[in-house]
Design an enzyme around this catalytic site. Structure first.
Site, PDB file in Angstrom:
ATOM      1  N   ASP A  67     -24.728  36.315 -38.176  1.00 36.48           N
ATOM      2  CA  ASP A  67     -25.092  35.820 -39.625  1.00 36.48           C
ATOM      3  C   ASP A  67     -25.291  34.546 -39.720  1.00 36.48           C
ATOM      4  OD1 ASP A  67     -22.456  34.856 -39.310  1.00 36.48           O
ATOM      5  OD2 ASP A  67     -21.515  35.752 -41.211  1.00 36.48           O
ATOM      6  N   HIS A  74     -30.359  44.897 -46.980  1.00 37.88           N
ATOM      7  CA  HIS A  74     -29.931  43.543 -47.555  1.00 37.88           C
ATOM      8  C   HIS A  74     -30.484  42.403 -47.622  1.00 37.88           C
ATOM      9  CE1 HIS A  74     -26.441  41.020 -48.394  1.00 37.88           C
ATOM     10  NE2 HIS A  74     -26.515  40.644 -47.355  1.00 37.88           N
TER      11      HIS A  74
HETATM   12  C1  HEM Z   1     -19.224  40.898 -46.943  1.00 37.65           C
HETATM   13  C2  HEM Z   1     -20.344  40.825 -47.594  1.00 37.65           C
HETATM   14  C3  HEM Z   1     -21.732  40.428 -46.857  1.00 37.65           C
HETATM   15  C4  HEM Z   1     -21.914  40.473 -45.655  1.00 37.65           C
HETATM   16  C5  HEM Z   1     -21.289  41.198 -44.458  1.00 37.65           C
HETATM   17  C6  HEM Z   1     -23.468  39.900 -45.361  1.00 37.65           C
HETATM   18  C7  HEM Z   1     -24.171  39.884 -44.376  1.00 37.65           C
HETATM   19  C8  HEM Z   1     -25.274  39.185 -44.087  1.00 37.65           C
HETATM   20  C9  HEM Z   1     -26.018  39.340 -43.080  1.00 37.65           C
HETATM   21  C10 HEM Z   1     -25.591  39.760 -41.727  1.00 37.65           C
HETATM   22  C11 HEM Z   1     -27.172  38.589 -43.063  1.00 37.65           C
HETATM   23  C12 HEM Z   1     -28.436  38.422 -42.345  1.00 37.65           C
HETATM   24  C13 HEM Z   1     -28.174  37.195 -41.450  1.00 37.65           C
HETATM   25  C14 HEM Z   1     -28.500  35.516 -42.425  1.00 37.65           C
HETATM   26  O1  HEM Z   1     -29.616  35.255 -42.779  1.00 37.65           O
HETATM   27  O2  HEM Z   1     -27.435  34.752 -42.440  1.00 37.65           O
HETATM   28  C15 HEM Z   1     -27.169  38.056 -44.635  1.00 37.65           C
HETATM   29  C16 HEM Z   1     -28.170  37.501 -45.192  1.00 37.65           C
HETATM   30  C17 HEM Z   1     -28.210  37.325 -46.526  1.00 37.65           C
HETATM   31  N1  HEM Z   1     -27.114  37.561 -47.576  1.00 37.65           N
HETATM   32 FE1  HEM Z   1     -25.493  38.341 -47.138  1.00 37.65          FE
HETATM   33  N2  HEM Z   1     -23.833  39.421 -46.679  1.00 37.65           N
HETATM   34  C18 HEM Z   1     -22.710  39.592 -47.379  1.00 37.65           C
HETATM   35  C19 HEM Z   1     -22.674  39.274 -48.787  1.00 37.65           C
HETATM   36  C20 HEM Z   1     -23.697  38.680 -49.516  1.00 37.65           C
HETATM   37  C21 HEM Z   1     -23.834  38.410 -50.861  1.00 37.65           C
HETATM   38  C22 HEM Z   1     -22.510  38.648 -51.943  1.00 37.65           C
HETATM   39  C23 HEM Z   1     -25.001  37.949 -51.387  1.00 37.65           C
HETATM   40  C24 HEM Z   1     -25.343  37.432 -52.648  1.00 37.65           C
HETATM   41  C25 HEM Z   1     -25.146  37.897 -53.787  1.00 37.65           C
HETATM   42  C26 HEM Z   1     -25.704  37.804 -50.159  1.00 37.65           C
HETATM   43  C27 HEM Z   1     -26.712  37.414 -49.867  1.00 37.65           C
HETATM   44  C28 HEM Z   1     -27.554  37.145 -48.891  1.00 37.65           C
HETATM   45  C29 HEM Z   1     -28.737  36.320 -48.658  1.00 37.65           C
HETATM   46  C30 HEM Z   1     -29.636  35.647 -49.740  1.00 37.65           C
HETATM   47  C31 HEM Z   1     -29.272  36.386 -47.338  1.00 37.65           C
HETATM   48  C32 HEM Z   1     -30.344  35.678 -46.799  1.00 37.65           C
HETATM   49  C33 HEM Z   1     -31.465  36.761 -46.676  1.00 37.65           C
HETATM   50  C34 HEM Z   1     -32.691  36.080 -46.223  1.00 37.65           C
HETATM   51  O3  HEM Z   1     -33.260  34.824 -46.584  1.00 37.65           O
HETATM   52  O4  HEM Z   1     -33.333  36.758 -45.251  1.00 37.65           O
HETATM   53  N3  HEM Z   1     -24.900  38.402 -49.131  1.00 37.65           N
HETATM   54  N4  HEM Z   1     -26.207  38.710 -45.085  1.00 37.65           N
END
Ligand code: HEM
Length: 437
Positions: A170, A304
């Site tokens: 992440d 996601h």
């Molecule tokens: C336990 C909860 C969560 C996990 C395990 C998780 C995991 C991840 C992972 C593995 C990525 C891809 C790597 C990265 O770009 O950093 C990601 C991207 C992202 N996540 Fe989450 N996330 C969680 C919660 C959330 C929440 C609550 C939101 C928003 C309400 C969110 C919004 C985003 C966004 C905006 C991206 C970047 C997307 C992009 O620009 O490609 N995430 N998340």
């Protein structure tokens, strides 16, 4: 240019990797003690200036909740000039955020959401020794001060595999902000106006947020803290039960996330993982979706990352006004590889969103894109990884000749609590310290 020397470091700097972090929640019982706390903490908080200094990857940030600003005696006119969602607080917004059932504020870890958490101090560092040093300095600002009570603490640390608890890399995709001098991660994404993330500057809609007085908001922003428990064993069991074999398990996991566990995006390597690409910060976020994957054959529209940032998707409206800075840090022990039974440990992510518009950024993404599928024609399909799915969520993987439909997705993430906070600029901290009401 942004006034970097007045902006708290945690707003603009990505966290170090690896990292250790501590969050401390304080209650202000006496407004004069609270003001003294602001004075002392201002001396410890690091600004976003000097990004090249070797010490810039260790920082202390401070943020206040709405009850916290009230406890300091901030005049009503000033309070009213802050964002409406911030004034409501996260617990009051639970239904809109999908915080129901096990995630209902009634079930939250105390004192989160109770109104008692007034100040949150965050310390982040690449290693435990330096964290302890800055924490020690931060503690001096409230230790043995009557009228200030430390009432909550959360320690976080990078897991040994440097992944988040479900096992994905992440901290990859970050927006680029005009005037910050910090490069973004996707050269295809034009710079975002500074007012999206920092109060007092022009935003993407041409507006400039102003507070009363202006110094209160200038160079400040909002921060959303959410303690998200991850049901890792449940996630693993579900993948195993839904996939045909071990390779298919990894493919399904990647389809749900939009990236392989290494961080390599499906957009660039749809058929197999490419750990070298995943680890390469210059390449692992260089893509859009629409040009060559309109139908989601590579990256499903419901995954996601595509939901949370549809990038150039025309269907989702203007993604640029819903961008978020994320600063997640993991807590709890790693569930060892291959373990499919829950060991009862609390593990997950302290999710932190930073942005000047809680409503159209964090809340919009959480309610419309994570917990609804209408925006891209998928009915009430929710985010397969973090959606509030209850026992019966569904997810579609576009495929030829026939799409793949995954049913019965449970909640893999439970909200343990959270707070909406205001993170003032450094001069605003002094303004708070010198209040005379
Ligand atoms: C336990 C909860 C969560 C996990 C395990 C998780 C995991 C991840 C992972 C593995 C990525 C891809 C790597 C990265 O770009 O950093 C990601 C991207 C992202 N996540 Fe989450 N996330 C969680 C919660 C959330 C929440 C609550 C939101 C928003 C309400 C969110 C919004 C985003 C966004 C905006 C991206 C970047 C997307 C992009 O620009 O490609 N995430 N998340």
């Amino acid at each position: 240019m942004l006034e970097l020397d007045d902006i708290q470091s945690g707003v603009l700097r990505p966290r170090p990797a690896p990292y250790v972090a501590t969050y401390i929640g304080l209650r202000i019982d006496d407004r004069n003690a609270g003001r003294e706390l602001m004075r002392r903490v201002a001396a410890v908080v690091t600004s976003a200036a000097n990004p090249d200094s070797p010490l810039s990857d260790t920082w202390v940030s401070v943020a206040l909740t709405y009850p916290g600003l009230k406890a300091l005696g901030v005049p009503q006119e000033s309070l009213d000039s802050l964002s409406w969602e911030f004034r409501q607080g996260m617990a009051a917004r639970a239904k809109d955020l999908g915080d129901v059932g096990q995630s209902d504020p009634q079930q939250w870890e105390k004192p989160l959401g109770s109104g008692d958490v007034h100040v949150i101090i965050v310390a982040v560092s690449p290693n435990a020794t330096r964290l302890e040093e800055v924490l020690d300095r931060a503690r001096q600002s409230y230790k043995s001060m009557s009228g200030i009570e430390a009432i909550w603490r959360q320690d976080c640390h990078a897991l040994p595999n440097e992944k988040e608890p479900f096992g994905f890399k992440d901290g990859i995709s970050h927006p680029a902000i005009e005037g910050s001098g910090i490069p973004g991660t996707n050269p295809h994404e034009p710079l975002l106006k500074a007012g999206e993330f920092v109060i007092g500057y022009t935003d993407e809609l041409g507006g400039t947020q102003k507070t009363v007085p202006e110094i209160l908001g200038r160079n400040g922003t909002y921060v959303v803290f959410r303690k998200l428990h991850q049901r890792v064993a449940e996630f693993r069991k579900f993948l195993k039960a839904s996939a045909n074999n071990a390779d298919d398990e990894e493919l399904l996991a990647a389809k749900m996330m939009g990236r392989w566990r290494s961080g390599a995006p499906l957009a660039l390597c749809p058929f197999h993982d490419d750990p070298e690409l995943g680890a390469d910060a210059r390449r692992n976020n260089v893509f859009m979706f629409e040009e060559d994957d309109k139908t989601g054959l590579k990256t499903p529209g419901g995954s996601h990352i595509r939901r949370c940032n549809p990038r150039d998707a025309a269907i989702a409206g203007v993604a640029r006004i819903h961008r978020m800075i994320r600063r997640g840090t993991a807590y709890g022990p790693l569930l060892p590889d291959g373990v499919l039974e829950d060991d009862g440990a609390d593990r997950g992510l302290m999710f932190a969103f930073v942005g000047a518009h809680i409503g159209r950024q964090f809340e919009f993404v959480q309610s419309q894109w994570v917990n609804d599928g209408v925006f891209f024609g998928a009915g009430d399909d929710k985010d397969p990884v973090i959606g509030s799915n209850g026992p019966g969520g569904s997810f579609t993987v576009p495929r030829k000749p026939v799409r793949r439909r995954i049913q019965g997705i449970p909640n893999f993430v439970v909200t343990r609590g959270g707070e909406y906070c205001f993170m003032p600029g450094l001069r605003a901290l002094s303004w708070l310290a010198n209040l005379e009401t």
